[in-house]
Design a protein around this motif. Structure first.
Motif, mmCIF file in Angstrom:
data_model
loop_
_atom_site.group_PDB
_atom_site.id
_atom_site.type_symbol
_atom_site.label_atom_id
_atom_site.label_comp_id
_atom_site.label_asym_id
_atom_site.label_seq_id
_atom_site.Cartn_x
_atom_site.Cartn_y
_atom_site.Cartn_z
ATOM 1 N N PHE A 5 -0.138 -4.142 -8.711
ATOM 2 C CA PHE A 5 -0.472 -2.867 -9.340
ATOM 3 C C PHE A 5 0.597 -1.821 -9.023
ATOM 4 C CE2 PHE A 5 -3.935 0.629 -9.819
ATOM 5 C CZ PHE A 5 -3.583 0.806 -11.147
ATOM 6 N N ALA A 6 1.087 -1.828 -7.782
ATOM 7 C CA ALA A 6 2.121 -0.867 -7.388
ATOM 8 C C ALA A 6 3.408 -1.091 -8.171
ATOM 9 C CB ALA A 6 2.391 -0.983 -5.892
ATOM 10 N N GLY A 59 4.363 14.907 -9.107
ATOM 11 C CA GLY A 59 5.500 15.820 -9.063
ATOM 12 C C GLY A 59 6.261 15.814 -7.753
ATOM 13 N N TYR A 60 5.822 15.022 -6.779
ATOM 14 C CA TYR A 60 6.577 14.845 -5.537
ATOM 15 C C TYR A 60 7.605 13.732 -5.788
ATOM 16 C CZ TYR A 60 2.782 17.428 -3.253
ATOM 17 O OH TYR A 60 1.866 18.377 -2.878
ATOM 18 N N ASP A 61 8.862 14.027 -5.630
ATOM 19 C CA ASP A 61 9.898 13.045 -5.919
ATOM 20 C C ASP A 61 9.891 11.959 -4.844
ATOM 21 O OD1 ASP A 61 12.067 11.550 -6.590
ATOM 22 O OD2 ASP A 61 13.543 13.170 -6.464
ATOM 23 N N ARG A 62 9.417 10.788 -5.202
ATOM 24 C CA ARG A 62 9.360 9.674 -4.263
ATOM 25 C C ARG A 62 10.135 8.462 -4.803
ATOM 26 N NH1 ARG A 62 8.157 13.238 -1.493
ATOM 27 N NH2 ARG A 62 6.300 13.544 -0.198
ATOM 28 N N GLU A 63 11.105 8.717 -5.699
ATOM 29 C CA GLU A 63 11.822 7.606 -6.311
ATOM 30 C C GLU A 63 12.561 6.765 -5.273
ATOM 31 O OE1 GLU A 63 15.021 6.626 -9.902
ATOM 32 O OE2 GLU A 63 14.187 8.652 -9.675
ATOM 33 N N GLN A 64 13.175 7.399 -4.290
ATOM 34 C CA GLN A 64 13.933 6.646 -3.293
ATOM 35 C C GLN A 64 13.035 5.691 -2.510
ATOM 36 O OE1 GLN A 64 16.334 8.996 -0.599
ATOM 37 N NE2 GLN A 64 16.579 7.308 0.841
ATOM 38 N N ILE A 65 11.906 6.176 -2.012
ATOM 39 C CA ILE A 65 11.025 5.307 -1.224
ATOM 40 C C ILE A 65 10.366 4.261 -2.119
ATOM 41 C CG2 ILE A 65 8.903 6.708 -1.371
ATOM 42 C CD1 ILE A 65 10.223 4.991 1.802
ATOM 43 N N ILE A 66 10.125 4.599 -3.391
ATOM 44 C CA ILE A 66 9.594 3.601 -4.333
ATOM 45 C C ILE A 66 10.591 2.461 -4.477
ATOM 46 C CG2 ILE A 66 9.097 3.188 -6.785
ATOM 47 C CD1 ILE A 66 7.737 5.945 -6.839
ATOM 48 N N ASN A 67 11.852 2.787 -4.653
ATOM 49 C CA ASN A 67 12.873 1.745 -4.779
ATOM 50 C C ASN A 67 12.985 0.912 -3.505
ATOM 51 O OD1 ASN A 67 13.588 2.410 -7.426
ATOM 52 N ND2 ASN A 67 15.085 3.941 -6.769
ATOM 53 N N GLU A 68 12.931 1.579 -2.354
ATOM 54 C CA GLU A 68 13.024 0.849 -1.082
ATOM 55 C C GLU A 68 11.857 -0.119 -0.920
ATOM 56 O OE1 GLU A 68 13.738 3.015 2.553
ATOM 57 O OE2 GLU A 68 14.873 4.551 1.469
ATOM 58 N N MET A 69 10.657 0.371 -1.134
ATOM 59 C CA MET A 69 9.480 -0.480 -0.935
ATOM 60 C C MET A 69 9.444 -1.627 -1.952
ATOM 61 S SD MET A 69 7.850 0.591 1.701
ATOM 62 C CE MET A 69 9.409 1.136 2.417
ATOM 63 N N ALA A 70 9.809 -1.344 -3.207
ATOM 64 C CA ALA A 70 9.830 -2.404 -4.220
ATOM 65 C C ALA A 70 10.819 -3.488 -3.824
ATOM 66 C CB ALA A 70 10.179 -1.815 -5.588
ATOM 67 N N GLY A 71 11.960 -3.083 -3.271
ATOM 68 C CA GLY A 71 12.948 -4.061 -2.827
ATOM 69 C C GLY A 71 12.442 -4.882 -1.659
ATOM 70 N N LYS A 72 11.761 -4.243 -0.729
ATOM 71 C CA LYS A 72 11.257 -4.955 0.452
ATOM 72 C C LYS A 72 10.137 -5.927 0.107
ATOM 73 C CE LYS A 72 12.771 -1.506 3.806
ATOM 74 N NZ LYS A 72 13.671 -2.404 4.549
ATOM 75 N N LEU A 73 9.428 -5.689 -0.979
ATOM 76 C CA LEU A 73 8.392 -6.631 -1.379
ATOM 77 C C LEU A 73 8.969 -8.011 -1.685
ATOM 78 C CD1 LEU A 73 5.897 -4.656 -3.672
ATOM 79 C CD2 LEU A 73 5.703 -5.191 -1.260
ATOM 80 N N ASN A 74 10.244 -8.061 -2.091
ATOM 81 C CA ASN A 74 10.862 -9.348 -2.403
ATOM 82 C C ASN A 74 10.896 -10.277 -1.202
ATOM 83 O OD1 ASN A 74 11.398 -8.719 -5.116
ATOM 84 N ND2 ASN A 74 13.272 -7.617 -4.560
ATOM 85 N N ARG A 75 10.892 -9.713 0.022
ATOM 86 C CA ARG A 75 10.873 -10.546 1.226
ATOM 87 C C ARG A 75 9.589 -11.350 1.338
ATOM 88 N NH1 ARG A 75 10.914 -6.400 5.595
ATOM 89 N NH2 ARG A 75 10.352 -8.240 6.803
ATOM 90 N N PHE A 76 8.546 -10.892 0.665
ATOM 91 C CA PHE A 76 7.245 -11.548 0.764
ATOM 92 C C PHE A 76 6.949 -12.425 -0.451
ATOM 93 C CE2 PHE A 76 7.130 -7.694 3.286
ATOM 94 C CZ PHE A 76 6.558 -8.121 4.476
ATOM 95 N N ALA A 88 0.826 -1.212 0.000
ATOM 96 C CA ALA A 88 0.000 0.000 0.000
ATOM 97 C C ALA A 88 0.858 1.260 0.000
ATOM 98 C CB ALA A 88 -0.938 -0.017 1.208
ATOM 99 N N LEU A 89 1.952 1.242 0.764
ATOM 100 C CA LEU A 89 2.814 2.428 0.797
ATOM 101 C C LEU A 89 3.501 2.628 -0.548
ATOM 102 C CD1 LEU A 89 3.793 4.705 2.681
ATOM 103 C CD2 LEU A 89 5.817 3.308 3.134
ATOM 104 N N LEU A 90 3.910 1.543 -1.191
ATOM 105 C CA LEU A 90 4.493 1.657 -2.530
ATOM 106 C C LEU A 90 3.475 2.224 -3.510
ATOM 107 C CD1 LEU A 90 6.626 1.197 -4.702
ATOM 108 C CD2 LEU A 90 5.910 -1.217 -4.808
ATOM 109 N N LEU A 91 2.249 1.728 -3.461
ATOM 110 C CA LEU A 91 1.211 2.234 -4.364
ATOM 111 C C LEU A 91 0.965 3.717 -4.122
ATOM 112 C CD1 LEU A 91 -0.822 1.372 -6.564
ATOM 113 C CD2 LEU A 91 -2.457 0.886 -4.736
#
Length: 602
Positions: free
Chosen positions: A514-515, A463-480, A451-454
């Protein structure tokens, strides 16, 4: 060392558990210490799962868990554990799967007898303290469970909650199956009880935006109108109740959930965009009002829910009799009120009126006058727990409302919500599921990371730069991700497969897929393939599949284009050239105005 010969819920970080802290039952929280004690004592667990605004949970607590004889029997024979399903979706999902598999249906309170090594062997929902209306007494079932454990403790099989079979469908199969079960008489889908079908409506709106299917439009509009005009809607405050108990959408179960406000804000914003019906825009504004006035915490995050009951009377805060209405309103006001609202001396709920409308009109002065009276009545209990995934959905709902209404304050409100979530719930690389009064829950779940990634992808698009948190959350999804998606792998419970069921909120799997798709589009990466799932059960996933198969406009430009010029099925990314990629083809334009004119003529 915990003293297990007493009730230990007073310090729990869950309002639901705290509600049970005065029961004579020696309730414990679910944790390793409690499980180890049960194993040492070789005593079965009695696990009771519910949530703070659950009406039947309150009824069973009053009838059974406050009964000293019942409590004495439970304390002598079981280790009793209370679980807030909103805090521990893994335990809830696992035990609910067992209940449904063994009893054929489910609900809350969810009461399960479990071996100390987490093998469930008997499950029930609400039971009365004494035998009535064909239901056995709760103590009778407790005795059966005690005897079964003593007789078969070494033979009780391990239960595995199997994930849904992965069957692929075609677009026409999904849309056709949804439209085939639409309730043509009362609107919505199926019979009573009637829940708001958030994900199904979002899929139909996306489908309509692409295909202009008139049958889909009729089902969407009739369902949205029924929910807007009838008993699901709080016509004075704004916002919506959880579901209606009848097929006609007249009488709700009066609890209000944050996730319903979030998802219906998303739905009505999308419908306003796709269908252009002005009334849907008003509904959006009033949901935002409801969120701000009744769900917003002092920390800038949203509370979880409001109870159905007031002083043990269901819906007590919301009901009116005509004598009271006549006393409060002038003759002219009452006449005007009666022309819009369907009220009577007989009423529609135990001799009183739960307000429903005859037509889509608003009476701001009269409605505010009645709301002010309602505000001084006793109010239902508020569950002040902050749930990460639900707040993320609320943030996305606010963004969708901004896109449809054009109110910049809604976008700013969403961005602030995101920042507060990161500040309060994401610490040292760990995203907590919930908190209460600043006390964070330690368990981690797929639904929150997804949900946070989405949410981050929607803000990044704005226009809010959220690339860093997008990368972090996408990486953490691999744990699941193992052979399939798992919801959690917490040390104090078994590994639980993630569900694909998109009701009442999008499933963890659907949100994750979807995220990840949206992140890949926004950041220019390889895109995952997503196939259609079962209609009505996996419709949020079906939105992602519909998008993945080329049915959304991917708008590229150096600067964000105003959403009023774009169709509902659009995503924006920053590119040096102005382009529109749609249906497997990309068109380039000299400037943004040319792209807008092309979209208008499509």
């Amino acid at each position: 060392m915990e003293d297990f010969s007493k009730n230990n819920l007073a310090k729990a970080s869950s309002p639901y558990l705290q509600q049970h802290s005065h029961n004579p039952v020696w309730w414990q929280e679910w944790n390793e210490q409690t499980l180890n004690y049960a194993r040492d004592q070789n005593r079965p667990l009695f696990v009771s799962v519910g949530y703070a605004t659950c009406h039947w949970c309150h009824v069973m607590a009053a009838e059974a868990f406050n009964d000293r004889d019942i409590a004495e029997y439970l304390n002598r024979n079981f280790i009793c554990i209370k679980v807030d399903r909103e805090q521990r979706p893994d335990i809830d999902s696992f035990l609910m799967s067992f209940l449904v598999e063994t009893q054929g249906s489910g609900g809350w309170p969810l009461n399960v007898f479990v071996t100390p090594d987490i093998r469930p062997f008997l499950a029930v929902t609400y039971l009365p303290a004494k035998q009535q209306q064909g239901l056995p007494s709760f103590v009778e079932v407790c005795r059966l469970a005690k005897d079964a454990f003593e007789e078969h403790r070494g033979k009780i099989p391990t239960f595995h909650a199997e994930p849904n079979a992965d069957i692929e469908y075609a677009e026409s199969d999904v849309a056709g199956a949804i439209l085939a079960v639409a309730d043509q008489e009362n609107s919505g889908f199926g019979s009573a009880p009637k829940f708001p079908p958030h994900s199904t409506l979002l899929f139909l709106l996306s489908f309509y935006d692409r295909r202009r299917d008139l049958a889909a439009a009729r089902v969407i509009e009739s369902t949205l109108d029924a929910m807007m005009l009838r008993g699901l809607h709080d016509h004075l405050q704004g916002g919506f109740f959880r579901y209606c108990v009848d097929a006609h959408w007249t009488i709700p179960h009066f609890e209000k959930m944050l996730y319903d406000q979030a998802m219906l804000l998303w739905v009505y914003s999308s419908a306003y965009k796709a269908l252009g019906k002005q009334e849907y825009g008003v509904v959006c504004e009033r949901i935002v009002k409801c969120l701000g006035e009744t769900f917003m915490s002092g920390e800038g995050l949203f509370y979880s829910a409001h109870d159905a009951d007031t002083s043990h009377h269901e819906g007590g805060t919301y009901l009116w009799d005509t004598d009271e209405l006549r006393l409060l309103l002038s003759q002219k006001e009452f006449s005007e009120f009666e022309s819009v609202y369907d009220v009577s001396t007989a009423g529609n709920f135990t001799g009183t009126n739960h307000l429903i409308k005859r037509k889509a009109e608003w009476l701001p002065e009269i409605e505010e006058k009645l709301l002010n009276v309602r505000r001084i009545r006793p109010q239902p209990f508020t569950d002040r727990k902050i749930v990460t995934s639900w707040n993320c959905l609320a943030g996305i709902g606010l963004i969708m409302a901004y896109r449809s209404l054009g109110d910049q304050k809604l976008l700013a409100m969403s961005a602030n919500l995101f920042d507060r979530l990161i500040e309060k719930h994401y610490l040292k690389g760990k995203l907590c599921h919930s908190s209460l009064g600043g006390k964070r829950q330690e368990a981690e779940f797929l639904q929150d990371y997804a949900a946070l990634l989405l949410f981050a992808t929607y803000l990044h698009e704005e226009g809010y730069d959220r690339e860093q948190i997008i990368n972090e959350m996408a990486g953490k999804l691999n744990r699941f991700r193992k052979l399939g998606w798992i919801e959690s792998s917490n040390e104090d419970f078994v590994e639980v497969s993630a569900t694909a069921y998109d009701h009442p909120i999008p499933s963890s799997i659907s949100m994750a897929e979807f995220a990840l798709l949206r992140a890949s589009v926004l950041l220019g990466r390889e895109r995952p393939k997503i196939e259609y799932g079962t209609a009505l059960e996996s419709d949020f996933r079906n939105i992602a599949a519909f998008y993945a198969k080329g049915n959304w406009h991917e708008i590229g430009a150096e600067h964000k284009i105003s959403w009023k010029y774009l169709p509902l099925n659009s995503i924006q990314r920053r590119t040096s050239k102005v382009m529109d990629c749609f249906g497997g083809k990309c068109l380039e334009f000299e400037n943004e105005q040319e792209a807008i004119e092309s979209l208008a003529g499509a």
